[in-house]
Design a protein around this motif. Structure first.
Motif, short mmCIF file in Angstrom:
data_model
loop_
_atom_site.label_atom_id
_atom_site.label_comp_id
_atom_site.label_asym_id
_atom_site.label_seq_id
_atom_site.Cartn_x
_atom_site.Cartn_y
_atom_site.Cartn_z
N GLU A 41 0.85 -1.19 0.00
CA GLU A 41 0.00 0.00 0.00
C GLU A 41 0.89 1.24 0.00
O GLU A 41 1.87 1.30 0.74
CB GLU A 41 -0.90 0.01 1.23
N LEU A 42 0.54 2.21 -0.86
CA LEU A 42 1.32 3.43 -1.00
C LEU A 42 0.43 4.65 -0.87
O LEU A 42 -0.77 4.59 -1.13
CB LEU A 42 1.99 3.49 -2.38
N THR A 43 1.03 5.77 -0.51
CA THR A 43 0.34 7.05 -0.52
C THR A 43 0.75 7.80 -1.79
O THR A 43 1.68 7.39 -2.50
CB THR A 43 0.72 7.91 0.70
N LYS A 44 0.10 8.91 -2.05
CA LYS A 44 0.46 9.74 -3.20
C LYS A 44 1.91 10.20 -3.08
O LYS A 44 2.65 10.22 -4.07
CB LYS A 44 -0.47 10.94 -3.29
N THR A 45 2.33 10.54 -1.88
CA THR A 45 3.71 10.98 -1.65
C THR A 45 4.70 9.87 -2.00
O THR A 45 5.75 10.12 -2.60
CB THR A 45 3.90 11.42 -0.19
N ASP A 46 4.36 8.62 -1.65
CA ASP A 46 5.22 7.49 -2.01
C ASP A 46 5.37 7.36 -3.51
O ASP A 46 6.47 7.17 -4.03
CB ASP A 46 4.65 6.17 -1.46
N VAL A 47 4.25 7.45 -4.23
CA VAL A 47 4.26 7.31 -5.69
C VAL A 47 5.07 8.45 -6.31
O VAL A 47 5.85 8.23 -7.24
CB VAL A 47 2.83 7.26 -6.25
N GLN A 48 4.91 9.66 -5.80
CA GLN A 48 5.69 10.79 -6.31
C GLN A 48 7.19 10.57 -6.07
O GLN A 48 8.01 10.91 -6.91
CB GLN A 48 5.22 12.09 -5.67
N GLY A 49 7.54 9.99 -4.93
CA GLY A 49 8.94 9.69 -4.63
C GLY A 49 9.51 8.65 -5.57
O GLY A 49 10.64 8.76 -6.04
#
Length: 65
Positions: A41-49
């Protein structure tokens, strides 16, 4: 055999993981082979990183060529 089936991954929006504290939710699925898949599970911040690091790695590789 597709790229995913030969050891690839996918990132998909997962609205069920949205939350006030978590923000926008995503799901990363990594196909390991032999029918094995791992999901994170990822957050938007994770995907942007992930996007930023991938772009950086591709830019470095291009500069080496």
């Amino acid at each position: 055999m597709s790229w995913y089936q030969s050891g690839g991954f996918s990132i998909a929006r997962d609205r069920s993981k949205d939350g006030a504290g978590n923000g926008i939710g995503f799901r990363l699925s990594i196909y390991l082979g032999d029918g094995q898949t791992r999901t994170v599970e990822l957050t938007k911040t994770d995907v942007q990183g992930i996007k930023r690091e991938a772009s950086k790695a591709l830019k470095e590789q291009k500069e080496e060529a």
